[in-house]
Design a protein around this motif. Structure first.
Motif, PDB file in Angstrom:
ATOM      1  N   CYS A 379       0.849  -1.191   0.000  1.00  0.00           N
ATOM      2  CA  CYS A 379       0.000   0.000   0.000  1.00  0.00           C
ATOM      3  C   CYS A 379       0.891   1.249   0.000  1.00  0.00           C
ATOM      4  O   CYS A 379       2.028   1.211   0.487  1.00  0.00           O
ATOM      5  CB  CYS A 379      -0.903   0.012   1.234  1.00  0.00           C
ATOM      6  N   ASN A 380       0.333   2.356  -0.556  1.00  0.00           N
ATOM      7  CA  ASN A 380       1.149   3.570  -0.612  1.00  0.00           C
ATOM      8  C   ASN A 380       1.314   4.163   0.778  1.00  0.00           C
ATOM      9  O   ASN A 380       0.369   4.422   1.496  1.00  0.00           O
ATOM     10  CB  ASN A 380       0.534   4.588  -1.572  1.00  0.00           C
ATOM     11  N   ARG A 381       2.560   4.355   1.165  1.00  0.00           N
ATOM     12  CA  ARG A 381       2.904   4.895   2.476  1.00  0.00           C
ATOM     13  C   ARG A 381       3.879   6.044   2.291  1.00  0.00           C
ATOM     14  O   ARG A 381       4.340   6.322   1.185  1.00  0.00           O
ATOM     15  CB  ARG A 381       3.563   3.819   3.348  1.00  0.00           C
ATOM     16  N   CYS A 382       4.182   6.665   3.398  1.00  0.00           N
ATOM     17  CA  CYS A 382       5.189   7.723   3.347  1.00  0.00           C
ATOM     18  C   CYS A 382       6.559   7.088   3.267  1.00  0.00           C
ATOM     19  O   CYS A 382       7.173   6.784   4.290  1.00  0.00           O
ATOM     20  CB  CYS A 382       5.102   8.619   4.590  1.00  0.00           C
ATOM     21  N   ARG A 383       7.023   6.847   2.067  1.00  0.00           N
ATOM     22  CA  ARG A 383       8.310   6.185   1.898  1.00  0.00           C
ATOM     23  C   ARG A 383       9.333   7.117   1.258  1.00  0.00           C
ATOM     24  O   ARG A 383      10.440   6.716   0.953  1.00  0.00           O
ATOM     25  CB  ARG A 383       8.155   4.926   1.029  1.00  0.00           C
ATOM     26  N   GLU A 384       8.904   8.396   1.030  1.00  0.00           N
ATOM     27  CA  GLU A 384       9.815   9.299   0.339  1.00  0.00           C
ATOM     28  C   GLU A 384      10.839   9.933   1.273  1.00  0.00           C
ATOM     29  O   GLU A 384      11.792  10.540   0.833  1.00  0.00           O
ATOM     30  CB  GLU A 384       9.031  10.417  -0.366  1.00  0.00           C
ATOM     31  N   GLY A 385      10.617   9.860   2.584  1.00  0.00           N
ATOM     32  CA  GLY A 385      11.562  10.475   3.509  1.00  0.00           C
ATOM     33  C   GLY A 385      11.232  10.125   4.938  1.00  0.00           C
ATOM     34  O   GLY A 385      10.274   9.415   5.220  1.00  0.00           O
ATOM     35  N   HIS A 386      12.025  10.605   5.867  1.00  0.00           N
ATOM     36  CA  HIS A 386      11.828  10.349   7.283  1.00  0.00           C
ATOM     37  C   HIS A 386      11.010  11.484   7.886  1.00  0.00           C
ATOM     38  O   HIS A 386      11.182  12.652   7.543  1.00  0.00           O
ATOM     39  CB  HIS A 386      13.174  10.247   7.997  1.00  0.00           C
ATOM     40  N   VAL A 387      10.134  11.140   8.830  1.00  0.00           N
ATOM     41  CA  VAL A 387       9.268  12.129   9.484  1.00  0.00           C
ATOM     42  C   VAL A 387       9.203  11.809  10.965  1.00  0.00           C
ATOM     43  O   VAL A 387       9.110  10.639  11.342  1.00  0.00           O
ATOM     44  CB  VAL A 387       7.842  12.120   8.881  1.00  0.00           C
ATOM     45  N   ASP A 388       9.237  12.861  11.801  1.00  0.00           N
ATOM     46  CA  ASP A 388       8.912  12.726  13.219  1.00  0.00           C
ATOM     47  C   ASP A 388       7.528  13.341  13.394  1.00  0.00           C
ATOM     48  O   ASP A 388       7.353  14.564  13.254  1.00  0.00           O
ATOM     49  CB  ASP A 388       9.943  13.454  14.092  1.00  0.00           C
ATOM     50  N   LEU A 389       6.526  12.505  13.676  1.00  0.00           N
ATOM     51  CA  LEU A 389       5.129  12.940  13.713  1.00  0.00           C
ATOM     52  C   LEU A 389       4.591  12.820  15.133  1.00  0.00           C
ATOM     53  O   LEU A 389       4.627  11.740  15.731  1.00  0.00           O
ATOM     54  CB  LEU A 389       4.284  12.079  12.766  1.00  0.00           C
ATOM     55  N   VAL A 390       4.062  13.972  15.646  1.00  0.00           N
ATOM     56  CA  VAL A 390       3.413  13.984  16.958  1.00  0.00           C
ATOM     57  C   VAL A 390       1.944  14.307  16.752  1.00  0.00           C
ATOM     58  O   VAL A 390       1.598  15.308  16.111  1.00  0.00           O
ATOM     59  CB  VAL A 390       4.062  15.004  17.905  1.00  0.00           C
ATOM     60  N   LEU A 391       1.078  13.445  17.288  1.00  0.00           N
ATOM     61  CA  LEU A 391      -0.368  13.614  17.179  1.00  0.00           C
ATOM     62  C   LEU A 391      -0.901  14.184  18.489  1.00  0.00           C
ATOM     63  O   LEU A 391      -0.681  13.596  19.565  1.00  0.00           O
ATOM     64  CB  LEU A 391      -1.031  12.268  16.880  1.00  0.00           C
ATOM     65  N   LEU A 392      -1.612  15.344  18.397  1.00  0.00           N
ATOM     66  CA  LEU A 392      -2.268  15.942  19.563  1.00  0.00           C
ATOM     67  C   LEU A 392      -3.753  15.639  19.450  1.00  0.00           C
ATOM     68  O   LEU A 392      -4.436  16.149  18.558  1.00  0.00           O
ATOM     69  CB  LEU A 392      -2.032  17.453  19.599  1.00  0.00           C
ATOM     70  N   VAL A 393      -4.273  14.812  20.359  1.00  0.00           N
ATOM     71  CA  VAL A 393      -5.652  14.331  20.265  1.00  0.00           C
ATOM     72  C   VAL A 393      -6.481  14.954  21.382  1.00  0.00           C
ATOM     73  O   VAL A 393      -6.116  14.883  22.567  1.00  0.00           O
ATOM     74  CB  VAL A 393      -5.692  12.795  20.360  1.00  0.00           C
ATOM     75  N   ASP A 394      -7.594  15.537  20.982  1.00  0.00           N
ATOM     76  CA  ASP A 394      -8.531  16.175  21.920  1.00  0.00           C
ATOM     77  C   ASP A 394      -9.272  15.088  22.694  1.00  0.00           C
ATOM     78  O   ASP A 394      -9.984  14.267  22.114  1.00  0.00           O
ATOM     79  CB  ASP A 394      -9.509  17.039  21.131  1.00  0.00           C
ATOM     80  N   GLY A 395      -9.094  15.067  24.023  1.00  0.00           N
ATOM     81  CA  GLY A 395      -9.784  14.099  24.866  1.00  0.00           C
ATOM     82  C   GLY A 395     -10.761  14.777  25.804  1.00  0.00           C
ATOM     83  O   GLY A 395     -11.038  14.273  26.898  1.00  0.00           O
TER      84      GLY A 395
END
Length: 575
Positions: A379-395
């Motif tokens: 499946c198509n994924r983010c394979r073009e580069g490296h990423v540091d991803l932080v998710l802020l989720v409203d609880g």
């Protein structure tokens, strides 16, 4: 040895009788068993013509007392003087009349007396199979009758011993001047039964009577006690045992053993040869039937009987019918029914996300928002580069528990199109309400599966909405190297994604701006009562690429494709 003397009157009466009348030996023909009988007649010059004629008539009369025939007694005649001549061999005549005719045509050789040479000829030639003698294994007695009137001019003892050693029984008949010592040297033991001496050729018929008595003596087979298991074959003064067809004589020469024709290797049976006395028959192994040639075997087609009840295919085996399923199906425990096989569980399908079995094949599926690649598996994924991803989720309380579960599922769908690994994309998760809590930092999990499992384990906080506080926490802590972010010197993109459903209860402007100043690419996802102005304030420029909105939690999955295209831009876009 015995001498035969007669008074003048009986002798005169005898001589007055016709020759053939004189020499007709009384009694029935000898039928005690088959013989190979050779007469060895001395026709040297010492035998005068009328004496030779007497000997000739003696032979004719003796023949008439024998049971002559191919399967009875075979007769041969040789005469000798300085040389040996075959009058007729053993196999020449089967009728007595033909033998008599040949004897009457005899012409004496009238030379020396080479008796030893005659015995050697009888042993090597006259009693050979080529001359009509029956082979040794037939066990037919071989008898030589030597009639001579003088002393041999050669040595007879040694050659006679050789003849006897070869199984030839020798009768020696001496007339007039015959040498008794030579007769005894030639004859078989006991000598008193095999040596005869008569004073003249005129008295030779006495030997004929005695000789016929020897040949037609007691039938030892009829007296019992022979011990033969099957058949007793009588011969003059003796007998031998024979076996019925299909049997052979054992070493004791009395018992009979069945001939095992199977061991001779000529039976031609494809599987098994079963021997019976004098015969055999072929048998096939289990699961086979004998063909019409009674030798070859054919496998039994159990399926052709039509009672196998197989759902798909019937395969005939030695043990009986066996059911077989078509490709892509498995046989059920009943041994007859078939069930479509779940190929996804039985093969190494290689699907990156999900395998779906379809009949004889299968296909791969990707998470919603992702597309199947050309290899049909990834499946198509983010394979073009490296990423540091932080998710802020409203609880916050306004989200509600059931919607919070939808949010977690949405987050995991985002993770599905990321190439999560320590060297690829790192993911961290922060939940906020009235306070902020790091659920897991960037450096904790190295695979998408671990991240997704951790997301599902997050517990709903259910309080206020302090979005500004969450942004500050992200800037000051979440992207620190201590939390797993990679050093800035590596130029790994830092991405923040804020998910909220309403207005923030604190100021967001300062820390939203600070995040962008720190080089963090910000995305804002709003649902329901989220404020567009705040979403734009949080997001990076241009807002069209970094802001997403869904009116309710149930329909927010359509945002995934936009997020995928934004977070994972094409190489051309990056360029």
């Amino acid at each position: 040895m015995r001498g035969l003397l007669c008074s003048p009157l009986p002798m005169l009466l005898f001589l007055l009788q016709p020759w053939e009348t004189q020499l007709q030996f009384a009694g029935p023909r000898c039928r005690s068993g088959p013989l190979d009988l050779v007469f060895v007649i001395d026709s040297s010059r010492s035998v005068r013509p009328f004496e030779f004629e007497t000997m000739r008539q003696f032979l004719v009369g003796l023949l008439r007392g024998l049971d002559v025939g191919p399967d009875a007694t075979r007769v041969g005649v040789i005469q000798y003087s300085s040389q040996v001549q075959s009058v007729f061999p053993l196999g020449a005549f089967s009728r007595r009349e033909d033998m008599e005719r040949a004897i009457r045509a005899l012409v004496p050789l009238a030379q020396g007396t080479m008796t030893g040479l005659a015995i050697q000829y009888a042993m090597n030639v006259a009693f050979s199979v080529a001359e009509g003698a029956r082979p040794p294994q037939a066990r037919v007695p071989r008898i030589a009758v030597i009639v001579t009137d003088g002393r041999p001019q050669d040595r007879v003892a040694e050659v006679a011993a050789q003849a006897r050693a070869r199984g030839i029984e020798i009768y020696a008949v001496g007339v007039q001047r015959a040498d008794v010592g030579s007769l005894r040297a030639m004859a078989s033991p006991p000598l008193d039964e095999h040596v005869f001496l008569v004073e003249s050729f005129d008295l030779i018929q006495e030997f004929g009577l005695q000789f016929q008595g020897r040949l037609c003596g007691k039938d030892l087979c009829t007296e019992g006690g022979h011990g033969c298991q099957h058949q007793c074959v009588s011969a003059p003064g003796t007998f031998h045992c024979a076996c019925n067809p299909g049997y052979q004589l054992a070493a004791d020469n009395k018992s009979c053993l069945a001939i095992d024709l199977c061991t001779q290797g000529t039976h031609g049976c494809e599987h098994h040869c079963i021997s019976s006395p004098g015969s055999y028959f072929c048998r096939c192994r289990a699961g086979f039937v004998l063909q019409q040639d009674q030798r070859s075997c054919r496998a039994i087609d159990h399926c052709s009987f039509g009672n196998h009840s197989c759902q798909h295919e019937c395969v005939s085996t030695f043990a009986g019918p066996r059911c077989h399923c078509r490709e892509g199906h498995d046989l059920l425990p009943d041994g007859k029914s078939c069930e479509a096989r779940d190929l996804c569980n039985g093969v190494d399908h290689g699907c990156e996300f999900q395998c779906v079995s379809e009949g004889l094949s299968y296909r791969c599926l990707c998470p919603e928002g992702q597309q199947l690649q050309a290899d049909g598996k990834s499946c198509n994924r983010c394979r073009e580069g490296h990423v540091d991803l932080v998710l802020l989720v409203d609880g916050s309380k306004s989200v509600r528990p059931q919607n919070f579960e939808l949010v977690k599922r949405f987050v995991n769908q985002i993770v599905d199109f990321l190439d999560v690994s320590p060297e690829g994309t790192r993911v961290g998760l922060v939940q906020f309400s009235s306070r902020v809590r790091t659920e897991f930092p960037l450096g904790r999990y190295g695979t998408a599966a671990e991240v997704k499992q951790a997301v599902l384990a997050v517990e709903y906080m259910e309080r206020g909405t302090m979005t500004g506080l969450a942004l500050r926490h992200m800037v000051e802590h979440s992207f620190s190297e201590a939390q797993g972010a990679r050093p800035r010197a590596l130029n790994v993109p830092r991405v923040g994604l804020v998910f909220t459903d309403g207005r923030s209860q604190d100021d967001i402007s300062v820390w939203a701006a600070r995040a962008k100043e720190e080089g963090i690419v910000m995305y804002a996802v709003g649902v329901g009562k989220a404020v567009e102005e705040e979403l734009r304030q949080i997001a990076s420029e241009p807002a069209e690429l970094h802001v997403s909105y869904s009116p309710d939690f149930g329909t927010m999955t359509h945002l995934l494709e936009n997020l995928r295209g934004s977070i994972c831009p094409d190489k051309e876009t990056q360029a």
